[in-house]
Design a protein around this motif. Structure first.
Motif, mmCIF file in Angstrom:
data_model
loop_
_atom_site.group_PDB
_atom_site.id
_atom_site.type_symbol
_atom_site.label_atom_id
_atom_site.label_comp_id
_atom_site.label_asym_id
_atom_site.label_seq_id
_atom_site.Cartn_x
_atom_site.Cartn_y
_atom_site.Cartn_z
ATOM 1 N N GLY A 173 3.384 -2.715 -4.284
ATOM 2 C CA GLY A 173 3.107 -4.076 -3.849
ATOM 3 C C GLY A 173 1.642 -4.425 -3.749
ATOM 4 N N GLY A 174 0.793 -3.700 -4.455
ATOM 5 C CA GLY A 174 -0.624 -4.032 -4.487
ATOM 6 C C GLY A 174 -1.286 -3.966 -3.127
ATOM 7 N N ALA A 175 -2.287 -4.823 -2.957
ATOM 8 C CA ALA A 175 -3.093 -4.787 -1.740
ATOM 9 C C ALA A 175 -2.265 -5.018 -0.486
ATOM 10 N N GLU A 176 -1.286 -5.904 -0.573
ATOM 11 C CA GLU A 176 -0.494 -6.229 0.611
ATOM 12 C C GLU A 176 0.277 -5.001 1.095
ATOM 13 N N ALA A 177 0.856 -4.244 0.163
ATOM 14 C CA ALA A 177 1.625 -3.061 0.557
ATOM 15 C C ALA A 177 0.709 -1.968 1.113
ATOM 16 N N VAL A 178 -0.456 -1.806 0.501
ATOM 17 C CA VAL A 178 -1.396 -0.794 1.002
ATOM 18 C C VAL A 178 -1.899 -1.185 2.389
ATOM 19 N N ALA A 179 -2.243 -2.453 2.561
ATOM 20 C CA ALA A 179 -2.718 -2.911 3.864
ATOM 21 C C ALA A 179 -1.644 -2.721 4.930
ATOM 22 N N ALA A 180 -0.392 -3.029 4.572
ATOM 23 C CA ALA A 180 0.704 -2.856 5.535
ATOM 24 C C ALA A 180 0.858 -1.394 5.922
ATOM 25 N N ARG A 181 0.740 -0.497 4.929
ATOM 26 C CA ARG A 181 0.867 0.930 5.240
ATOM 27 C C ARG A 181 -0.286 1.413 6.108
ATOM 28 N N MET A 182 -1.503 0.959 5.812
ATOM 29 C CA MET A 182 -2.641 1.352 6.641
ATOM 30 C C MET A 182 -2.491 0.835 8.067
ATOM 31 N N GLN A 183 -1.927 -0.358 8.218
ATOM 32 C CA GLN A 183 -1.699 -0.888 9.560
ATOM 33 C C GLN A 183 -0.616 -0.085 10.280
ATOM 34 N N GLU A 184 0.433 0.310 9.552
ATOM 35 C CA GLU A 184 1.463 1.165 10.153
ATOM 36 C C GLU A 184 0.872 2.472 10.654
ATOM 37 N N MET A 185 0.017 3.070 9.852
ATOM 38 C CA MET A 185 -0.618 4.329 10.246
ATOM 39 C C MET A 185 -1.509 4.126 11.465
ATOM 40 N N THR A 186 -2.228 3.013 11.501
ATOM 41 C CA THR A 186 -3.074 2.714 12.661
ATOM 42 C C THR A 186 -2.234 2.498 13.908
ATOM 43 N N PRO A 189 -1.245 3.553 -15.879
ATOM 44 C CA PRO A 189 -1.478 2.388 -16.740
ATOM 45 C C PRO A 189 -0.834 1.099 -16.247
ATOM 46 N N ASP A 190 0.156 1.223 -15.378
ATOM 47 C CA ASP A 190 0.790 0.023 -14.838
ATOM 48 C C ASP A 190 -0.028 -0.603 -13.709
ATOM 49 N N MET A 191 -1.141 0.022 -13.336
ATOM 50 C CA MET A 191 -1.962 -0.490 -12.234
ATOM 51 C C MET A 191 -3.399 -0.687 -12.712
ATOM 52 N N GLN A 192 -3.605 -1.485 -13.750
ATOM 53 C CA GLN A 192 -4.936 -1.673 -14.309
ATOM 54 C C GLN A 192 -5.910 -2.298 -13.319
ATOM 55 N N ASN A 193 -5.391 -3.043 -12.359
ATOM 56 C CA ASN A 193 -6.242 -3.656 -11.352
ATOM 57 C C ASN A 193 -6.192 -2.876 -10.047
ATOM 58 N N GLY A 194 -5.773 -1.619 -10.134
ATOM 59 C CA GLY A 194 -5.520 -0.827 -8.933
ATOM 60 C C GLY A 194 -6.733 -0.610 -8.059
ATOM 61 N N MET A 195 -7.912 -0.389 -8.650
ATOM 62 C CA MET A 195 -9.094 -0.127 -7.840
ATOM 63 C C MET A 195 -9.463 -1.334 -6.979
ATOM 64 N N VAL A 196 -9.331 -2.529 -7.551
ATOM 65 C CA VAL A 196 -9.637 -3.740 -6.799
ATOM 66 C C VAL A 196 -8.570 -3.996 -5.736
ATOM 67 N N GLU A 197 -7.298 -3.764 -6.077
ATOM 68 C CA GLU A 197 -6.232 -3.932 -5.088
ATOM 69 C C GLU A 197 -6.423 -2.985 -3.906
ATOM 70 N N TYR A 198 -6.816 -1.780 -4.204
ATOM 71 C CA TYR A 198 -7.088 -0.766 -3.188
ATOM 72 C C TYR A 198 -8.189 -1.248 -2.237
ATOM 73 N N ALA A 199 -9.244 -1.817 -2.807
ATOM 74 C CA ALA A 199 -10.342 -2.342 -1.996
ATOM 75 C C ALA A 199 -9.910 -3.548 -1.185
ATOM 76 N N ARG A 200 -9.137 -4.427 -1.789
ATOM 77 C CA ARG A 200 -8.657 -5.611 -1.061
ATOM 78 C C ARG A 200 -7.871 -5.223 0.176
ATOM 79 N N ALA A 201 -7.100 -4.162 0.073
ATOM 80 C CA ALA A 201 -6.315 -3.706 1.219
ATOM 81 C C ALA A 201 -7.219 -3.279 2.362
ATOM 82 N N ALA A 202 -8.273 -2.536 2.047
ATOM 83 C CA ALA A 202 -9.201 -2.103 3.091
ATOM 84 C C ALA A 202 -9.870 -3.303 3.748
ATOM 85 N N ALA A 203 -10.244 -4.295 2.940
ATOM 86 C CA ALA A 203 -10.862 -5.495 3.493
ATOM 87 C C ALA A 203 -9.899 -6.225 4.422
ATOM 88 N N GLU A 204 -8.623 -6.264 4.032
ATOM 89 C CA GLU A 204 -7.624 -6.994 4.826
ATOM 90 C C GLU A 204 -7.442 -6.394 6.210
#
Length: 299
Positions: A260-273, A61-76
């Motif tokens: 950290g929303g999209a920025e944190a997810v994008a950073a983690r995906m970049q670390e994995m890459t 419930p603390d991430m009501q915009n989570g689906m959009v943040e998740y998508a933003r990270a992939a786009a980034e």
């Protein structure tokens, strides 16, 4: 795999299988690797994709915009984005982020709903669509009820109707056998996801254990994706070396959305890459077309 505390847990078995795979080091004539991936006629910066999560806000419930943040990270990070169960309105919000998105539809009993969601995704510019066949049954072997929605058992004939109803690629998620993979090829599917849905069935094969056989059967006909338990660039490398076209990361990223929303997810995906690129360098893999399963050894 002999010291599992709960050997019935497919998630634990899958993690143990990942950790049992070791790599040779191949440095002679190596070079700086490229991680770009071509998929369905488009180019992406990494073969590490988001996985088809659903209802992030419902379960968190603390991430009501989570689906959009998740998508933003992939786009980034210019990665393929996947989305699971959700409304057309939610899907539209995801598409607005610019993420190239694959929509996975549940095997609803309501056929009209299935065709509506597939058609809407195509109209909105989805990269691909598909169906999650490993959500057909509940824990008692009856048709599942998920988030109050009635599911139904779908035959190959049903799935072919869905495949034929759209012009974008159609992917079948939840394949964990050569048997199912061959049937997916027979009905004209344009991709499969090798997955046990994070452990819906106990004692399920680890996806990487069955992956080489599936790739041998259908890998020339369609992309073969993998998810379940991938939480590092090393995990991704092992799947790619064993024949996967690309890999999906889902549950592992939820804490980053919260943190950290999209920025944190994008950073983690970049670390994995970056970790993936490092392992590619140490094993002589120069790009995503050069993976070699003979680098893998199991202990």
């Amino acid at each position: 795999m002999h010291n599992l505390q709960n050997p019935a847990s497919s998630k634990e078995i899958t993690r143990a299988y990942f950790d049992s795979l070791l790599l040779e080091q191949r440095l002679m004539d190596s070079g700086v690797p490229e991680t770009e991936l071509e998929l369905y006629g488009e180019w992406f910066s990494t073969p590490i994709m988001t996985a088809a999560l659903s209802h992030i806000g419902t379960f968190n419930p603390d991430m009501q915009n989570g689906m959009v943040e998740y998508a933003r990270a992939a786009a980034e990070v210019n990665a393929v984005h996947w989305i699971g169960m959700g409304s057309n309105e939610e899907f539209a919000g995801v598409i607005e982020t610019g993420a190239r998105t694959i929509r996975i539809v549940k095997p609803y009993a309501d056929e009209e709903k299935i065709f509506n969601m597939l058609s809407y995704a195509e109209e909105m510019g989805a990269l691909a669509v598909g169906m999650d066949i490993d959500h057909m049954f509940d824990g008692k072997g009856n048709p599942d009820v998920c988030m109050g929605e009635q599911m139904a058992v779908k035959s190959s004939k049903d799935l072919k109707r869905y495949v034929d109803s759209v012009k974008v690629p159609f992917i079948i998620k939840g394949v964990l056998s050569v048997w199912d993979a061959a049937k997916c090829a027979e009905i004209g599917a344009n991709g499969i996801v090798v997955s046990h849905h994070n452990g819906r069935m106990n004692y399920a094969m680890p996806p990487l254990a069955i992956l080489p056989e599936i790739v041998k059967e259908v890998g020339d006909a369609m992309p073969v994706f993998v998810d379940c338990g991938i939480c590092s660039g090393m995990d991704a490398y092992k799947a790619l070396a064993l024949g996967a076209t690309a890999v999906g990361v889902g549950t592992h990223l939820i804490p980053y959305i919260r943190k950290g929303g999209a920025e944190a997810v994008a950073a983690r995906m970049q670390e994995m890459t970056d970790e993936l690129r490092s392992v590619m360098a140490y094993t002589g893999v120069k790009d995503t077309t050069e993976f070699d399963k003979t680098v893998i050894h199991r202990i």
